[in-house]
Design a protein around this motif. Structure first.
Motif, PDB file in Angstrom:
ATOM      1  N   PHE A  24       0.847  -1.268   0.045  1.00  0.00           N
ATOM      2  CA  PHE A  24       0.016   0.041  -0.037  1.00  0.00           C
ATOM      3  C   PHE A  24       0.784   1.399   0.109  1.00  0.00           C
ATOM      4  O   PHE A  24       1.639   1.319   0.826  1.00  0.00           O
ATOM      5  N   GLU A  25       0.714   1.984  -1.012  1.00  0.00           N
ATOM      6  CA  GLU A  25       0.817   3.495  -1.167  1.00  0.00           C
ATOM      7  C   GLU A  25       0.049   4.117  -1.770  1.00  0.00           C
ATOM      8  O   GLU A  25      -0.566   3.797  -2.707  1.00  0.00           O
ATOM      9  N   LEU A  26      -0.437   5.235  -1.105  1.00  0.00           N
ATOM     10  CA  LEU A  26      -1.724   6.340  -1.616  1.00  0.00           C
ATOM     11  C   LEU A  26      -1.459   6.596  -3.065  1.00  0.00           C
ATOM     12  O   LEU A  26      -2.497   6.419  -3.911  1.00  0.00           O
ATOM     13  N   PHE A  66      -2.233   3.360  -5.154  1.00  0.00           N
ATOM     14  CA  PHE A  66      -3.799   3.125  -5.236  1.00  0.00           C
ATOM     15  C   PHE A  66      -4.468   4.112  -6.291  1.00  0.00           C
ATOM     16  O   PHE A  66      -5.274   3.955  -7.306  1.00  0.00           O
ATOM     17  N   GLU A  67      -4.199   5.604  -6.066  1.00  0.00           N
ATOM     18  CA  GLU A  67      -4.727   6.488  -6.950  1.00  0.00           C
ATOM     19  C   GLU A  67      -4.300   6.159  -8.363  1.00  0.00           C
ATOM     20  O   GLU A  67      -5.237   6.478  -9.203  1.00  0.00           O
ATOM     21  N   ALA A  90      -4.981   1.120   7.041  1.00  0.00           N
ATOM     22  CA  ALA A  90      -4.882   2.203   6.160  1.00  0.00           C
ATOM     23  C   ALA A  90      -4.886   2.018   4.795  1.00  0.00           C
ATOM     24  O   ALA A  90      -5.498   3.007   4.170  1.00  0.00           O
ATOM     25  N   ALA A  91      -4.603   0.664   4.263  1.00  0.00           N
ATOM     26  CA  ALA A  91      -5.139   0.427   2.808  1.00  0.00           C
ATOM     27  C   ALA A  91      -6.460   0.398   2.493  1.00  0.00           C
ATOM     28  O   ALA A  91      -6.883   0.760   1.703  1.00  0.00           O
ATOM     29  N   ALA A 149      -8.937   2.057   4.260  1.00  0.00           N
ATOM     30  CA  ALA A 149      -9.503   3.304   4.354  1.00  0.00           C
ATOM     31  C   ALA A 149      -9.114   3.993   3.341  1.00  0.00           C
ATOM     32  O   ALA A 149     -10.074   4.947   2.922  1.00  0.00           O
ATOM     33  N   ALA A 150      -8.051   3.980   2.753  1.00  0.00           N
ATOM     34  CA  ALA A 150      -7.774   4.740   1.388  1.00  0.00           C
ATOM     35  C   ALA A 150      -8.655   4.054   0.300  1.00  0.00           C
ATOM     36  O   ALA A 150      -9.207   4.952  -0.431  1.00  0.00           O
ATOM     37  N   ALA A 151      -8.719   2.741   0.106  1.00  0.00           N
ATOM     38  CA  ALA A 151      -9.428   1.993  -0.885  1.00  0.00           C
ATOM     39  C   ALA A 151     -10.794   2.620  -1.102  1.00  0.00           C
ATOM     40  O   ALA A 151     -11.234   2.888  -2.014  1.00  0.00           O
ATOM     41  N   GLN A 191     -12.383   5.374  -0.290  1.00  0.00           N
ATOM     42  CA  GLN A 191     -12.280   6.675  -0.509  1.00  0.00           C
ATOM     43  C   GLN A 191     -11.821   6.703  -2.073  1.00  0.00           C
ATOM     44  O   GLN A 191     -12.814   7.662  -2.793  1.00  0.00           O
ATOM     45  N   LEU A 192     -11.399   5.893  -2.511  1.00  0.00           N
ATOM     46  CA  LEU A 192     -10.930   5.914  -4.254  1.00  0.00           C
ATOM     47  C   LEU A 192     -11.761   5.250  -5.059  1.00  0.00           C
ATOM     48  O   LEU A 192     -11.888   5.381  -6.200  1.00  0.00           O
TER      49      LEU A 192
END
Length: 432
Positions: free
Chosen positions: A159-161, A164-165, A201-202, A204-206, A208-209
């Motif tokens: 995971f790196e933001l 994922f973006e 963290a992974a 939570a980011a996913a 949102q994206l």
């Protein structure tokens, strides 16, 4: 599951077929599976076609005992796990995938693409720019998926933001994250490369994206009790996922755990865990639509529904499988499991490692092996539509299943009863 069966398929019900004849009213839906085979560590329970990435900073699991907790995470002073796969290797593999796809196109000319699934291995080891290029090549040849669904698997250890973006910008619409557990100790016992904080963290980011997010969770882990399993499920629900795949840890042949099995919860505890987690996700409004798949209403995985409904799919990548229907036959294909052998052969424009036609005698089991996993079952006309054979091929086994109380007697539907789901292997074996 809501499904529309073509009138042409219904018109074939009851028609007389020759003993070896396949007669299709229309071609089944078509999916595309893409296999990216490398991981930063081979998990001791995994029997998928996965291979250690050349530059992985983590050793392979060497014992079946509990792995030291520090080895379950990515220490800050180690090279990032995302650098485990050299970019030049990623590029060569991408070229092989596109060559493979180009070879398959004549088999499916004129057919619409239903969905795309990028699995592994750990697909999130690949650079977003190369995933973008890969999906661009797919769209140029087959168009956008009709369902709009492009799934990609990801490991929280990568995971790196920004990464994922990048996948989202490339067109991935559904991310499937192999969490397995949010507990550091249980993750360590499974040999995972991430810890609980990294998994949270992974996810939570996913959410949102991505429009759709699936989490894989395992239960029945070494030392796990009901409360531990519920803690994982509650964490997943609290993070806002739309889909859960809940699996019991099993000892698969040819894995490290099969050779050196850890001590697992006994059958009584396993039953209590399964009942508790199923009840919890139902309470949260998730519907169980397949043996291991649960989702919020309207969030079923379209690609997997096509598998379970005996649809067609191209398979590209090392070890990938494919199922393709033709006017007079159904073929299964298998590619070389070794990534280097796969790249060499595809770039030399060689054929898949194995291609074989399914026999009429194999079709009842092949079909029911998939369809009976669906909680709502499938219309019985699917057998005519997707196997090209009459329903009479099933009659002997259907009667046996009905007599045993394993199959729902409702006309027009092939559906397991609750007892049939409990003894699913026994039910499926009646169609051998």
């Amino acid at each position: 599951m809501t499904a529309t069966v073509p009138t042409s398929a219904l018109n074939l019900v009851g028609k007389v077929f020759k003993p070896s004849e396949l007669r299709f009213p229309a071609m089944p839906p078509l999916g595309l599976y893409i296999h990216l085979p490398w991981c930063v560590r081979k998990c001791p329970y995994c029997d998928f076609n996965s291979h250690l990435a050349p530059d992985s900073p983590l050793r392979e699991v060497g014992t079946a005992s509990v792995i030291p907790l520090k080895d379950a995470r990515n220490p800050r002073d180690e090279a990032p796990l995302t650098h485990a796969l050299p970019v030049d290797l990623q590029r060569r593999y991408l070229d092989a995938l596109i060559a493979d796809l180009d070879q398959q196109l004549p088999k499916v000319w004129g057919r619409k693409l239903h969905s795309v699934f990028i699995g592994g291995g750990t697909p999130s080891l690949f650079e977003p720019a190369l995933i973008d290029e890969l999906l661009g090549a797919v769209r140029a040849r087959l168009g956008m998926p009709m369902s709009g669904e492009i799934t990609m698997e990801a490991n929280p250890g990568t995971f790196e933001l920004a990464r994922f973006e990048g996948y989202r910008q490339a067109g991935v619409s559904r991310l499937s994250i192999g969490v397995q557990s949010f507990s550091d100790s249980h993750l360590a016992s499974l040999g995972r490369v991430h810890g609980g904080e990294q998994a949270r963290a992974a996810v939570a980011a996913a959410v949102q994206l991505f429009d759709e997010v699936n989490l894989d969770l395992m239960y029945g882990l070494p030392g796990q009790g009901v409360e531990d399993a519920l803690a994982d499920v509650n964490m997943a629900l609290g993070l806002g996922t739309t889909h859960l795949s809940l699996y019991q840890l099993t000892m698969e042949p040819n894995t490290l755990f099969a050779a050196h099995p850890p001590e697992l919860p006994d059958d009584e505890v396993l039953s209590d865990i399964e009942d508790a987690v199923h009840a919890r996700v139902a309470q949260a409004g998730f519907e169980r639509y397949e043996v291991s798949a649960f989702c919020k209403p309207g969030h079923r995985c379209q690609h997997n529904l096509n598998y379970w409904g005996f649809g067609d799919y191209l398979g590209i990548g090392a070890g990938a499988h494919a199922k393709i229907s033709y006017p007079n036959r159904i073929e299964r294909e298998t590619r070389h499991r070794n990534p280097q052998a796969y790249m060499d052969e595809m770039l030399a424009q060689a054929r898949p490692a194995e291609v074989r036609s399914l026999t009429v005698q194999e079709l009842p089991f092949e079909f029911m092996l998939n369809a009976l996993r669906l909680i709502d079952g499938v219309p019985d006309a699917y057998f005519v539509e997707r196997c090209g054979r009459p329903l009479s091929d099933l009659q002997g086994a259907l009667k046996a299943a009905l007599d045993k109380g394993l199959l729902d007697p409702k006309p027009g539907v092939l559906k397991a009863t609750p007892l049939g789901l409990r003894f699913l292997n026994d039910l499926q074996s009646l169609f051998l």
